[in-house]
Scaffold this motif. Structure first.
Motif, PDB file in Angstrom:
ATOM      1  N   UNK A  34       0.760  -1.500  -0.294  1.00  0.00           N
ATOM      2  CA  UNK A  34      -0.255   0.164  -0.059  1.00  0.00           C
ATOM      3  C   UNK A  34       1.038   1.057   0.212  1.00  0.00           C
ATOM      4  N   UNK A  35       2.098   1.261   0.787  1.00  0.00           N
ATOM      5  CA  UNK A  35       2.525   2.542   0.670  1.00  0.00           C
ATOM      6  C   UNK A  35       3.226   2.660  -0.539  1.00  0.00           C
ATOM      7  N   UNK A  36       3.595   1.784  -1.410  1.00  0.00           N
ATOM      8  CA  UNK A  36       4.735   2.192  -3.289  1.00  0.00           C
ATOM      9  C   UNK A  36       3.546   2.211  -3.696  1.00  0.00           C
ATOM     10  N   UNK A  37       1.728   1.384  -3.861  1.00  0.00           N
ATOM     11  CA  UNK A  37       0.815   1.950  -4.658  1.00  0.00           C
ATOM     12  C   UNK A  37       0.932   3.555  -4.192  1.00  0.00           C
ATOM     13  N   UNK A  38       0.374   4.243  -3.216  1.00  0.00           N
ATOM     14  CA  UNK A  38       0.144   5.208  -3.001  1.00  0.00           C
ATOM     15  C   UNK A  38       1.590   6.484  -3.136  1.00  0.00           C
ATOM     16  N   UNK A  39       2.501   5.608  -2.391  1.00  0.00           N
ATOM     17  CA  UNK A  39       3.606   6.931  -2.783  1.00  0.00           C
ATOM     18  C   UNK A  39       4.188   7.125  -4.720  1.00  0.00           C
ATOM     19  N   UNK A  40       3.814   6.187  -4.942  1.00  0.00           N
ATOM     20  CA  UNK A  40       4.332   6.397  -6.751  1.00  0.00           C
ATOM     21  C   UNK A  40       4.109   7.252  -7.325  1.00  0.00           C
ATOM     22  N   UNK A  41       2.888   7.583  -7.664  1.00  0.00           N
ATOM     23  CA  UNK A  41       2.533   8.572  -8.356  1.00  0.00           C
ATOM     24  C   UNK A  41       2.883  10.029  -7.468  1.00  0.00           C
ATOM     25  N   UNK A  42       3.402  10.312  -6.852  1.00  0.00           N
ATOM     26  CA  UNK A  42       4.165  11.427  -5.398  1.00  0.00           C
ATOM     27  C   UNK A  42       5.742  11.930  -6.696  1.00  0.00           C
TER      28      UNK A  42
END
Length: 521
Positions: free
Chosen positions: A123-131
């Motif tokens: 979840x961390x990687x998925x949410x942070x990717x677009x940043x």
């Protein structure tokens, strides 16, 4: 403009470059905080893996999934960032991404089993990717051509400083506060970050763009398989493993099918047709290849310091910290020169410094090395890295219209991510295999009648024929073999920087005043 006025106007779509300088600086601070938080979490966990093994009841092989899950999720979502920003608006996507990342960080700190930790890291990687790509696109759009080099320097601080400072921050927090705090630290930072994003980030107008869902699925499966292959390849012994062979086939088939299907499709989730632009194509290739050397260096040095020299995590972090300061120095140099010097010269000298600093490690690193000779080459290397990243990030967008910023940023950053994974995989394989080969060579060359060998046993205070003596000799052979493996790995990294120099000639610097850099083609 006051914060309240800015917030009240937040639903109006305006050109960010036309805003007052104060608003643009606060926007830069907002996206820089987001980038630092997300990038830092890629490497901050590395030094805490031994503690996580004990807390989660995981084996050394299993605990690497804590790293793999984050990287794979990030690689899958990054290519979709451009579409998400177009469809829902860049501001909304960034706010949701940061909020989701903060919540996932809190859950990681609460994890008590390996399954929970891997799930929350996904979840961390998925949410942070677009940043990362959307923050870069924000910086590109918020500043005119004359100021864009300085803007990319500010943004680059987060992207380069995050992975470099990750082991330093992680080591300090783990030693003094405990491993959950490497995740909890994101809560206060994230709350401040969200407040800044809500108040100062200008919205972009959502567009109901069509999407090729089959192409999106092909890309997600292909990139996800490739990232898992690169991360697990050395552990699984590459093509000796049926898992790695399967992942290789899946990634090749899916990525090839995606490229064939999507290159000129207007509804493709990743607009590969933008790579017809020479600057974007060349910059994308160079940042991917640069990632090979940069990330492999960052991955190898903590291993060298902690596992071979026996440094505590916090000490190893402090020894690596000067490189982060040097990266900032390199970016400051570039920010001052980029409006007056051809950007290609900055990249050229940056590559020379990066290669030179890494080469010195191949001649000075040994098992009795002084801290000065550990730190000095990394400072040279860090200045070079700072000088490379900013010009490439600027040149990539110089001949593109602003409307292509989100898509171009997605392409640029997925290349950077994959390049880093390739570099870490190659360096780890060189280290493992050369260490094994050298152990066999050194052991085979041992002469039981060599006076030097008997002198070593006497100095160690053990008998050559005793079990303890044989055990100590085996351990010393392993250390010496591993040392040679590190030197050969750093030699590969040196070459990875040098071979990029001719490709700099393919870049085209249109100058700060280029009309393309302002309004697009």
């Amino acid at each position: 403009m006051a914060a309240s006025d800015t917030a009240a106007a937040s639903d109006q779509v305006v050109d960010p470059a036309s805003l007052p300088i104060t608003d643009r600086l606060l926007t830069s601070l907002a996206v820089l905080l987001a980038v630092l938080m997300v990038i830092l979490d890629m490497t901050v966990v590395n030094v805490a893996l031994p503690e996580l093994m004990g807390a989660l009841g995981a084996t050394p092989d299993q605990i690497t999934w804590v790293l793999t899950s984050y990287i794979v999720a990030e690689a899958i979502v990054i290519p979709m960032s451009g579409f998400l920003a177009e469809r829902f608006g860049r501001k909304r996507v960034l706010i949701i991404s940061v909020a989701g990342f903060v919540v996932a960080s809190m859950l990681c700190g609460q994890a008590r089993t390996l399954f929970q930790m891997v799930l929350f890291r996904l979840l961390q990687g998925a949410f942070g990717a677009s940043v990362i790509p959307l923050s870069q696109a924000t910086m590109v759009d918020s500043f005119d051509a004359q100021s864009r080099g300085k803007a990319m320097a500010v943004w680059g601080i987060g992207v380069l400083l995050g992975p470099i400072m990750g082991p330093t921050v992680g080591g300090f927090i783990t030693d003094h506060l405990g491993w959950p705090w490497i995740f909890y630290i994101n809560l206060p930072i994230g709350i401040v970050n969200l407040a800044l994003l809500v108040a100062y980030l200008r919205p972009t107008k959502p567009i109901r763009v069509p999407i090729d869902w089959l192409g999106a699925a092909l890309l997600a499966i292909g990139v996800g398989s490739l990232q898992m292959l690169l991360d697990r390849g050395n552990v699984e012994d590459w093509l000796q493993s049926s898992l790695i062979v399967s992942l290789a086939v899946i990634s090749i088939v899916c990525i090839t099918a995606f490229v064939y299907r999507s290159f000129n499709r207007p509804d493709a989730i990743l607009q590969l047709s933008l790579l017809k632009d020479r600057n974007l194509a060349t910059s994308t290739f160079l940042i991917m290849a640069f990632g090979v050397g940069m990330l492999s260096t960052i991955a190898l040095q903590p291993l060298f310091l902690e596992h071979l020299l026996g440094y505590p995590a916090s000490t190893a972090g402090l020894v690596m910290a000067p490189r982060g300061i040097a990266v900032m120095a390199g970016m400051i140099i570039v920010a001052a020169l980029i409006s007056h010097v051809d950007s290609r010269w900055l990249v050229f000298f940056g590559l020379l410094l990066s290669a030179g600093g890494t080469y010195v490690t191949t001649t000075t690193y040994n098992l009795n090395i002084d801290k000065f000779w550990i730190i000095a080459p990394t400072i040279v290397q860090g200045i070079g890295m700072g000088m490379i990243f900013v010009p490439l990030s600027t040149l990539a967008y110089q001949t593109l219209p602003k409307s292509a910023s989100d898509q171009a940023a997605s392409i640029f950053n997925i290349a950077r991510t994959i390049g880093g994974s390739v570099g870490i995989a190659i360096a780890a394989t060189i280290l493992t295999r050369t260490a094994h080969q050298n152990w066999q060579s050194l052991a085979g060359a041992m002469d039981p009648y060599n006076p030097a060998l008997h002198a070593w046993f006497e100095a160690a205070g053990v008998s050559a024929s005793s079990p303890l003596g044989q055990q100590m000799l085996g351990a010393e052979l392993a250390r010496q073999s591993m040392m040679i493996g590190f030197i050969e790995s750093f030699g590969f990294i040196t070459l990875s920087f040098l071979v990029l120099i001719p490709f700099v000639l393919l870049l085209k610097d249109t100058g700060a005043g280029s009309p393309y850099a302002v309004e697009g083609k």
